[in-house]
Each structure stands twice: as C-alpha cells, then as structure tokens.
Motif scaffolding. Structure first.
Motif, PDB file in Angstrom:
ATOM      1  N   UNK A   1       0.708  -1.158  -0.060  1.00  0.00           N
ATOM      2  CA  UNK A   1      -0.036  -0.085   0.056  1.00  0.00           C
ATOM      3  C   UNK A   1       0.753   1.311   0.081  1.00  0.00           C
ATOM      4  N   UNK A   2       1.903   1.289   0.755  1.00  0.00           N
ATOM      5  CA  UNK A   2       2.810   2.258   1.037  1.00  0.00           C
ATOM      6  C   UNK A   2       3.450   2.703  -0.241  1.00  0.00           C
ATOM      7  N   UNK A   3       3.685   1.494  -0.928  1.00  0.00           N
ATOM      8  CA  UNK A   3       4.817   1.665  -2.273  1.00  0.00           C
ATOM      9  C   UNK A   3       3.848   2.084  -3.486  1.00  0.00           C
TER      10      UNK A   3
ATOM     11  N   UNK B   1      -5.639  10.079   3.027  1.00  0.00           N
ATOM     12  CA  UNK B   1      -6.823   9.532   3.886  1.00  0.00           C
ATOM     13  C   UNK B   1      -7.030   8.148   3.428  1.00  0.00           C
ATOM     14  N   UNK B   2      -7.222   7.717   2.295  1.00  0.00           N
ATOM     15  CA  UNK B   2      -7.592   6.130   1.744  1.00  0.00           C
ATOM     16  C   UNK B   2      -6.432   5.361   2.151  1.00  0.00           C
ATOM     17  N   UNK B   3      -5.185   5.729   2.091  1.00  0.00           N
ATOM     18  CA  UNK B   3      -4.239   4.988   2.355  1.00  0.00           C
ATOM     19  C   UNK B   3      -4.043   4.623   3.868  1.00  0.00           C
ATOM     20  N   UNK B   4      -4.111   5.647   4.796  1.00  0.00           N
ATOM     21  CA  UNK B   4      -4.111   5.491   6.357  1.00  0.00           C
ATOM     22  C   UNK B   4      -5.206   4.473   6.558  1.00  0.00           C
ATOM     23  N   UNK B   5      -6.328   4.681   6.124  1.00  0.00           N
ATOM     24  CA  UNK B   5      -7.382   3.725   6.336  1.00  0.00           C
ATOM     25  C   UNK B   5      -7.185   2.156   5.990  1.00  0.00           C
TER      26      UNK B   5
ATOM     27  N   UNK C   1       4.289   0.461  12.770  1.00  0.00           N
ATOM     28  CA  UNK C   1       5.029   0.247  11.509  1.00  0.00           C
ATOM     29  C   UNK C   1       4.247   0.757  10.091  1.00  0.00           C
ATOM     30  N   UNK C   2       2.919   0.227  10.040  1.00  0.00           N
ATOM     31  CA  UNK C   2       2.211   0.622   8.739  1.00  0.00           C
ATOM     32  C   UNK C   2       2.194   2.073   8.597  1.00  0.00           C
ATOM     33  N   UNK C   3       1.752   2.844   9.696  1.00  0.00           N
ATOM     34  CA  UNK C   3       1.759   4.089   9.366  1.00  0.00           C
ATOM     35  C   UNK C   3       3.097   4.761   9.066  1.00  0.00           C
ATOM     36  N   UNK C   4       4.367   4.386   9.574  1.00  0.00           N
ATOM     37  CA  UNK C   4       5.302   4.665   9.450  1.00  0.00           C
ATOM     38  C   UNK C   4       5.681   4.643   7.787  1.00  0.00           C
ATOM     39  N   UNK C   5       5.156   3.443   7.062  1.00  0.00           N
ATOM     40  CA  UNK C   5       5.490   3.093   5.609  1.00  0.00           C
ATOM     41  C   UNK C   5       4.475   4.227   5.013  1.00  0.00           C
ATOM     42  N   UNK C   6       3.347   4.293   5.439  1.00  0.00           N
ATOM     43  CA  UNK C   6       2.495   5.453   4.447  1.00  0.00           C
ATOM     44  C   UNK C   6       3.041   6.876   4.665  1.00  0.00           C
ATOM     45  N   UNK C   7       3.381   7.071   5.882  1.00  0.00           N
ATOM     46  CA  UNK C   7       4.085   8.535   6.040  1.00  0.00           C
ATOM     47  C   UNK C   7       5.244   8.600   4.971  1.00  0.00           C
ATOM     48  N   UNK C   8       6.215   7.409   4.918  1.00  0.00           N
ATOM     49  CA  UNK C   8       7.500   7.539   4.215  1.00  0.00           C
ATOM     50  C   UNK C   8       6.917   7.769   2.629  1.00  0.00           C
ATOM     51  N   UNK C   9       5.926   7.049   2.287  1.00  0.00           N
ATOM     52  CA  UNK C   9       5.509   7.143   0.883  1.00  0.00           C
ATOM     53  C   UNK C   9       5.008   8.574   0.659  1.00  0.00           C
ATOM     54  N   UNK C  10       4.464   9.235   1.468  1.00  0.00           N
ATOM     55  CA  UNK C  10       4.043  10.766   1.214  1.00  0.00           C
ATOM     56  C   UNK C  10       5.133  11.614   1.272  1.00  0.00           C
ATOM     57  N   UNK C  11       6.242  11.366   2.106  1.00  0.00           N
ATOM     58  CA  UNK C  11       7.236  12.306   2.089  1.00  0.00           C
ATOM     59  C   UNK C  11       7.776  12.215   0.591  1.00  0.00           C
ATOM     60  N   UNK C  12       7.930  10.968   0.034  1.00  0.00           N
ATOM     61  CA  UNK C  12       8.543  10.693  -1.395  1.00  0.00           C
ATOM     62  C   UNK C  12       7.633  11.567  -2.321  1.00  0.00           C
ATOM     63  N   UNK C  13       6.323  11.408  -2.153  1.00  0.00           N
ATOM     64  CA  UNK C  13       5.558  12.253  -3.133  1.00  0.00           C
ATOM     65  C   UNK C  13       5.751  13.664  -2.930  1.00  0.00           C
ATOM     66  N   UNK C  14       5.848  14.109  -1.854  1.00  0.00           N
ATOM     67  CA  UNK C  14       5.841  15.777  -1.348  1.00  0.00           C
ATOM     68  C   UNK C  14       7.495  15.999  -1.664  1.00  0.00           C
TER      69      UNK C  14
END
Length: 469
Positions: free
Chosen positions: A292-294, A317-321, A369-382
């Motif tokens: 999901x994060x990737x 929002x959807x990725x976090x859920x 850990x899942x929340x860390x993965x998603x945050x990392x994905x958004x930092x990449x996009x930003x």
C-alpha cells in the motif's frame, strides 16, 4: 503504457496497484524463504550464517531505495505534468547510477564479506557458511539494481503487473534450482549454502533479461537512450535529494540489525538462527502494508504534478485507512499463531521458540509500522524524505544505547530487547505523523504561493500587452 492516476477512484488506484506490488514483493521475499527452508536442514550454523548474511540485503535495499525512490517521485511528477523529455532523462540517469552501484556491490560481496562476519563476532563455522553463501549471491544482489531501475520507471507510470510476473517466474526458477543445488536432488552433488546463493543469482539474472526484453518492446513513454548515458550531475542531485534520505533509512536498518545480531550472538547460534527466521517472517508479513505504501508515491506524485491537491489529500486519507485495517489483521495472526508460522523454517526447538516469541512480542508495533510506511510514501511524493530519515535515526539512537546497556546487565533476556524495539517504533510513528502534518501544510502553502505568483505574472503580462497596444 503509462497509466493516468490523476483520474478515477483513489481507493481503486491504491488497491489495483498495491495487489500486484504486494504479490511481487512477496515473491521476491520467497528467494530468501526458499533458501531458509533448505538451508535450515543443514544445521544451526548454516541457518545462522545465511540469516546473518541476509542483513547485507539492507545495504542493497538502501541503495536500490535511494535510486528507486528518487526515480519514482521525479518521474511520477513529470508524467503528471506530461513532460516526456524530463521523464526520459531521469530514467536513463537512474539506469546509469544503478549500473555503477551494481559494480560496487559485486566487488563488496566478493571481497569484503569475511570482515563483516568477523565484526559481528560470529563463530568460525557460522562465518564460513555466511561467506560462502554471500559470495555466490553477490552477482544476484548486483543485478537487483538493474531490475529495480526498470521497475521504478514502470511504477512511476502506474504499471506494476509486468514486474510482478517477472518476479514470479524468477522465484519459480529459484524454487526449482534450490533443492538441486543445495541438497543435490537429481545430481547427487549437494553444494549446501553455496548452492543457495547460486540458485538465487541465476534466477535473478533470468528475471533481469525478461524485464529488459519487456521494457524494450512494450514501453514507449520512456526509452533507453545512449546519448543520455553519461553523468549529468544536476539530475543526480535531483534523484539523490529525494532518494538519499530513503536509502539512508535502510542503512539505519542495517545498523539496527547489526546491533541486534552483535548482542544476541552471545546467546549462541540457536538464538541467531531464531531471530533470523523471525525477522524474515516479519518482513514477509509486512508485505501487504508495504505494498500500500509503495503505491502512494506514484499516485500522490502524479497528482502533485497535475496540481490536484484535493486528490493528494484523499490519497493520504484512503491509504491510512487501508494500512491500519491490514496491519490489525496481521497483528492478530502473529498473536495467535506464531509457532505455526515459524515451524516450517526453524526445526530446532530452541530456534523455533526464539522466533515465535519474537513475532508474538514484536507484533504489537505492526500498526505503528504501517503508519510509518505510509508516511514515508507521502514524504516521497511531497519531494522531501529527510523527515523519514530523521525519525529513523532517532529510533536507532533510542534503541541502540538502551539495548547495549541492557545487554550488560546480569538478568538480561531477549524479551527485553523485543519490548524495547516496540517502544521505539511507537515513538517513530508519532514523529512521522507530526512531521507529515507539517510537511503537508508547507507543500500546500508553497503550491498556493506558486499559483498566486503565476496569476500575478499573467496579470502583469496582460497589462503590459495593453499598454503596448
């Protein structure tokens, strides 16, 4: 072949991308799982050696992430802005950088692995097994860089199924070769851990050939261009500015794993083997959440390039859920069936006990850990991955110093190490969420400022045209 992620349902994009990504990552993880299955029958020393050698994968993952994250983030934005020239330039420079990294890893794997095992303090038999495995796995690790460059370019365009199919075929080849080369099935010449490394390298080589053929025949938006295969430092800086922090995160994971191995080596090969099995299973268990994060950088990145900030927010929002839901289910699996998970790979009762207890305790941090993965994905996009590196470095600091102190106490147990890890992951997740909120506000403000500047420039240009008329 490029998929437009700036239109349609965000949730559908996340699911349709994450499923093939997850399958591909799971299949890729099977390289190591297949080796563990057959190597586990060679004894604790062989299993401990191959498990410890597997931590070298964090160095490879650090470098592939460094290149892949920067490539996906920049290419996704270029694709969202329909900039074909920049997309091609980024792809070819990424391919060049990947080739150079492959040469470095090949040399390192062949020449420097004995020094790594001596630094871990492993016993002579474990060191011998690990060195033999890594020297024959080094060519495969080097080829991973080429496969990563091709896969990153496709993922930036929303194309993930071809990479999944290549990985599946590669693993099937590895599954066929592993018993033949490791155990000598059909040949009568077992190669042991050497065969495990060789089987993986051959399978990866076949995968690279297949991926290159597909890319050359089917991909038309970006292509290999020889005139762009010389260093262009400006493009390297752009890739590394986003990718370097992400790569450094995996380097921190390598240090983290090395710290654990150096501490638990005093408990003997059984403890090292048990932790090796438990940590590899944990990585496999994490794959749905990582998938999901990737998917996030490509979806959010294309919409950032198209300046569709509402869609970027919806992606968040959807990725976090989805991430929290998946990680809760995986936590329950590890809480109730850890022994069943490890039984296939750890035959020795003591190793199996260490692995099962590790999974049972460490599963408390799966949601974090899942929340860390998603945050990392958004930092990449930003376009700013430094916050992820900061949180990972902080976690390493919070873990390493207390872990070393605990290991010096007379009543030290492995349980204390696992609970310390859970606590530090929770701290990292809270840091990531706070920094993501700050980075998001900063990006929205920057986008609004840029839009206002553009409107003002257009107005001034219109006034100038009127005055000259």
């Amino acid at each position: 072949m490029i998929k437009d992620l700036t239109q349609g349902s965000i949730r559908r994009h996340l699911i349709t991308m994450s499923i093939p990504i997850g399958i591909g990552m799971f299949v890729q993880t099977l390289y190591f799982m297949v080796d563990l299955y057959f190597v586990g029958r060679l004894g604790d020393a062989a299993l401990a050696g191959v498990s410890a050698a597997g931590t070298i994968m964090y160095i490879v993952m650090a470098l592939t992430q460094m290149l892949g994250v920067g490539t996906v983030a920049l290419m996704a934005r270029a694709i969202g802005a329909h900039d074909k020239v920049d997309s091609n330039l980024i792809f070819n420079q990424s391919l060049l950088m990947s080739g150079l990294c492959a040469v470095v890893i090949l040399f390192t794997g062949l020449a420097l692995t004995p020094y790594y095992f001596h630094a871990l303090g492993a016993d002579p038999q474990t060191t011998e097994m690990g060195v033999n495995y890594l020297r024959w796995y080094a060519p495969g690790l080097a080829l991973q860089f080429i496969l990563n460059a091709l896969g990153s370019a496709l993922r930036a365009g929303g194309i993930v199924k071809p990479v999944m199919l290549v990985q599946i075929i590669s693993v099937l080849i590895n599954i066929v070769l592993a018993p033949i080369l490791i155990a000598g099935w059909g040949t009568g010449y077992p190669l042991g851990v050497l065969g495990a490394g060789l089987a993986s390298s051959i399978a990866i080589a076949v995968g690279v050939i297949m991926g290159a053929v597909y890319f050359a025949k089917q991909e038309h938006f970006v292509r290999f261009q020889r005139n762009q295969m010389h260093p262009q430092w400006g493009v390297w800086r752009r890739i590394l500015n986003i990718g370097f922090p992400a790569g450094a995160e995996f380097a921190c994971f390598f240090v983290f794993m090395a710290v654990i191995y150096s501490i638990i080596s005093h408990f003997g090969p059984a403890a090292m083997a048990g932790f090796g099995v438990g940590s590899r299973l944990m990585q496999a268990i994490f794959l749905p959440g990582m998938a999901i994060a990737f998917a996030v950088p490509a979806i959010a990145g294309q919409n950032m390039g198209a300046k569709a900030m509402d869609r970027v927010r919806e992606t968040m929002r959807q990725a976090m859920y989805l991430e929290v839901g998946v990680m809760v289910l995986l936590t329950l699996v590890c809480k109730f069936q850890p022994s069943w998970l490890v039984g296939t790979f750890a035959r020795d009762p003591q190793s199996a006990l260490v692995a099962a207890e590790f999974l049972h305790i460490i599963s408390w941090n799966f949601v974090a850990t899942g929340l860390i993965f998603v945050c990392s994905g958004f930092f990449q996009a930003l376009g700013n991955t430094w916050p992820s590196l900061l949180s990972t470095g902080t976690r390493l600091f919070l873990f390493a110093i207390p872990a070393y102190w605990l290991s010096q106490q007379p009543d030290f147990t492995l349980h204390q190490l696992w609970y310390l890890s859970v606590a530090t992951v929770a701290c990292q997740a809270m840091m990531n969420l706070g920094m993501l909120r700050w980075q998001w506000k900063k990006s929205v403000a920057g986008m609004a400022s840029g839009s206002a500047t553009g409107v003002a420039e257009n107005r001034n240009a219109g006034e100038l045209n009127l005055s000259t008329e």
